[in-house]
Design an enzyme around this catalytic site. Structure first.
Site, PDB file in Angstrom:
ATOM      1  N   TYR A 152     -16.701  52.106 -31.586  1.00 32.35           N
ATOM      2  CA  TYR A 152     -17.850  51.249 -31.934  1.00 32.35           C
ATOM      3  C   TYR A 152     -18.759  51.080 -30.722  1.00 32.35           C
ATOM      4  O   TYR A 152     -19.988  51.214 -30.815  1.00 32.35           O
ATOM      5  CB  TYR A 152     -17.328  49.898 -32.426  1.00 32.35           C
ATOM      6  CG  TYR A 152     -18.381  48.975 -32.996  1.00 32.35           C
ATOM      7  CD1 TYR A 152     -18.965  49.233 -34.235  1.00 32.35           C
ATOM      8  CD2 TYR A 152     -18.770  47.819 -32.315  1.00 32.35           C
ATOM      9  CE1 TYR A 152     -19.923  48.371 -34.770  1.00 32.35           C
ATOM     10  CE2 TYR A 152     -19.714  46.950 -32.842  1.00 32.35           C
ATOM     11  CZ  TYR A 152     -20.289  47.226 -34.079  1.00 32.35           C
ATOM     12  OH  TYR A 152     -21.227  46.369 -34.612  1.00 32.35           O
ATOM     13  N   THR A 190     -17.117  40.451 -39.897  1.00 37.00           N
ATOM     14  CA  THR A 190     -16.580  39.583 -38.840  1.00 37.00           C
ATOM     15  C   THR A 190     -15.601  38.496 -39.304  1.00 37.00           C
ATOM     16  O   THR A 190     -15.426  37.506 -38.588  1.00 37.00           O
ATOM     17  CB  THR A 190     -17.760  38.889 -38.111  1.00 37.00           C
ATOM     18  OG1 THR A 190     -18.594  38.243 -39.073  1.00 37.00           O
ATOM     19  CG2 THR A 190     -18.579  39.870 -37.314  1.00 37.00           C
TER      20      THR A 190
HETATM   21  P1  NAD Z   1     -21.431  44.636 -43.446  1.00 43.02           P
HETATM   22  O1  NAD Z   1     -20.156  45.393 -43.474  1.00 43.02           O
HETATM   23  O2  NAD Z   1     -21.526  43.347 -44.156  1.00 43.02           O
HETATM   24  O3  NAD Z   1     -22.626  45.555 -43.955  1.00 43.02           O
HETATM   25  C1  NAD Z   1     -22.712  46.914 -43.645  1.00 43.02           C
HETATM   26  C2  NAD Z   1     -23.432  47.613 -44.783  1.00 43.02           C
HETATM   27  O4  NAD Z   1     -23.520  49.015 -44.440  1.00 43.02           O
HETATM   28  C3  NAD Z   1     -22.678  47.514 -46.114  1.00 43.02           C
HETATM   29  O5  NAD Z   1     -23.565  47.175 -47.147  1.00 43.02           O
HETATM   30  C4  NAD Z   1     -22.098  48.911 -46.275  1.00 43.02           C
HETATM   31  O6  NAD Z   1     -21.914  49.310 -47.619  1.00 43.02           O
HETATM   32  C5  NAD Z   1     -23.142  49.753 -45.581  1.00 43.02           C
HETATM   33  N1  NAD Z   1     -22.622  51.067 -45.198  1.00 43.02           N
HETATM   34  C6  NAD Z   1     -21.437  51.338 -44.591  1.00 43.02           C
HETATM   35  N2  NAD Z   1     -21.285  52.668 -44.466  1.00 43.02           N
HETATM   36  C7  NAD Z   1     -22.404  53.234 -45.002  1.00 43.02           C
HETATM   37  C8  NAD Z   1     -22.832  54.575 -45.163  1.00 43.02           C
HETATM   38  N3  NAD Z   1     -22.077  55.627 -44.765  1.00 43.02           N
HETATM   39  N4  NAD Z   1     -24.025  54.808 -45.747  1.00 43.02           N
HETATM   40  C9  NAD Z   1     -24.784  53.763 -46.164  1.00 43.02           C
HETATM   41  N5  NAD Z   1     -24.435  52.485 -46.048  1.00 43.02           N
HETATM   42  C10 NAD Z   1     -23.250  52.227 -45.468  1.00 43.02           C
HETATM   43  O7  NAD Z   1     -21.756  44.468 -41.888  1.00 43.02           O
HETATM   44  P2  NAD Z   1     -22.920  43.654 -41.132  1.00 43.02           P
HETATM   45  O8  NAD Z   1     -22.245  42.663 -40.271  1.00 43.02           O
HETATM   46  O9  NAD Z   1     -23.987  43.242 -42.042  1.00 43.02           O
HETATM   47  O10 NAD Z   1     -23.447  44.806 -40.154  1.00 43.02           O
HETATM   48  C11 NAD Z   1     -24.712  45.420 -40.286  1.00 43.02           C
HETATM   49  C12 NAD Z   1     -25.063  46.141 -38.976  1.00 43.02           C
HETATM   50  O11 NAD Z   1     -25.150  45.176 -37.913  1.00 43.02           O
HETATM   51  C13 NAD Z   1     -24.031  47.168 -38.517  1.00 43.02           C
HETATM   52  O12 NAD Z   1     -24.688  48.263 -37.924  1.00 43.02           O
HETATM   53  C14 NAD Z   1     -23.228  46.399 -37.477  1.00 43.02           C
HETATM   54  O13 NAD Z   1     -22.611  47.272 -36.564  1.00 43.02           O
HETATM   55  C15 NAD Z   1     -24.316  45.572 -36.851  1.00 43.02           C
HETATM   56  N6  NAD Z   1     -23.849  44.380 -36.139  1.00 43.02           N
HETATM   57  C16 NAD Z   1     -23.184  43.379 -36.792  1.00 43.02           C
HETATM   58  C17 NAD Z   1     -22.776  42.268 -36.078  1.00 43.02           C
HETATM   59  C18 NAD Z   1     -22.053  41.107 -36.717  1.00 43.02           C
HETATM   60  O14 NAD Z   1     -21.634  40.204 -35.977  1.00 43.02           O
HETATM   61  N7  NAD Z   1     -21.913  41.043 -38.025  1.00 43.02           N
HETATM   62  C19 NAD Z   1     -23.056  42.185 -34.712  1.00 43.02           C
HETATM   63  C20 NAD Z   1     -23.728  43.209 -34.091  1.00 43.02           C
HETATM   64  C21 NAD Z   1     -24.132  44.309 -34.821  1.00 43.02           C
END
Ligand code: NAD
Length: 239
Positions: A152, A190
């Site tokens: 990651y 998370t």
């Molecule tokens: P989440 O798991 O709730 O959402 C991720 C979304 O991406 C889901 O809807 C999933 O179906 C989709 N996805 C996964 N694989 C896919 C693929 N191959 N093709 C298309 N869609 C796909 O997670 P989130 O927390 O909303 O994370 C969203 C982004 O933010 C990610 O890139 C994550 O790394 C980043 N991020 C999240 C956090 C956090 O604290 N939640 C912090 C920093 C960065």
């Protein structure tokens, strides 16, 4: 005040979590939004709820051909493409001895290769239009090392590097490329982390809406002189 009325945006991973918040916020400012995700039910019902300026598109961000098709379909439907938010991501964690090749390939594939493929797919249309904004979602884990998150972290640092090189390459074409680095945000990604153990100066974990308006800012003309930047939105966690 800048508006996104009339603009067309693709948001990947927009069926839930942070991507959903980005799609809702862009839509609220007047943009037409393509909710691109592998979760058809959630993405489809979000598009239905948002109404006529929203559409769901099935997209696996690691699928090259699907990207070309999505861009073609978007332009056929709405005549333009102004904004891409590369948000789709997955996280996995394990001690290095147990960090399998499959885990590595999966996390690099979605977070980094998916972001590369998305950028590559939209650039021809943006170049032709002479403008565009690409927002790549990295993380605080793209700014520092974290135990057990090897793939990651590598992917999210990679997203920053890709962002900066694209910003340099595409600036003259009127295309801005920036990365956003959320800290701890409550989503499906998370649930096992207790924010109470994280030292966060603003005193709480974030919610998706804490990040969404920053994405709107980077998508709009309000950020017209910003490219290649890393916007950290973490309540001060990494300060
Ligand atoms: P989440 O798991 O709730 O959402 C991720 C979304 O991406 C889901 O809807 C999933 O179906 C989709 N996805 C996964 N694989 C896919 C693929 N191959 N093709 C298309 N869609 C796909 O997670 P989130 O927390 O909303 O994370 C969203 C982004 O933010 C990610 O890139 C994550 O790394 C980043 N991020 C999240 C956090 C956090 O604290 N939640 C912090 C920093 C960065």
């Amino acid at each position: 005040v800048s508006s996104l009325a009339g603009s067309v945006a693709i948001v990947t991973g927009a069926a839930r979590g942070l991507g959903e918040a980005y799609a809702r916020a862009l839509h609220a400012t007047g943009a037409k939004v393509v909710i691109a995700d592998i979760l058809e039910d959630l993405g489809g019902s979000l598009a239905q709820e948002l109404g006529e300026r929203a559409q769901f598109a099935y997209l696996d961000v690691t699928d090259e051909q699907a990207w070309d098709q999505l861009v073609e379909d978007t332009i056929a439907e709405w005549g333009r493409l102004d904004v891409l938010v590369n948000n789709a991501g997955i996280a996995n964690a394990a001690p290095i001895e147990h960090f399998t090749r499959a885990k590595w390939d999966a996390v690099l594939g979605v977070n980094l290769t998916g972001t590369f493929l998305g950028g590559r797919a939209v650039v021809p249309a943006m170049k032709q239009a002479g403008h565009g904004a690409i927002i790549n979602i990295s993380s605080v884990e793209g700014l520092r090392g974290s135990a057990r998150l090897h793939g990651y972290t590598a992917a999210k640092f990679g997203v920053s590097g890709l962002t900066k090189s694209l910003a340099v390459e595409l600036g003259a074409a009127g295309i801005r490329v920036n990365s956003v680095h959320p800290g701890f945000i409550h989503t499906e990604m998370t649930p096992r982390i207790d924010p109470a153990v994280l030292p966060i100066p603003l005193g709480r974990g974030g919610v998706p809406d804490d990040v969404a308006e920053a994405v709107v800012f980077l998508a709009s003309d309000a950020s017209r002189y910003i490219t290649g930047a890393e916007l950290v939105i973490d309540g001060g966690m990494t300060v």
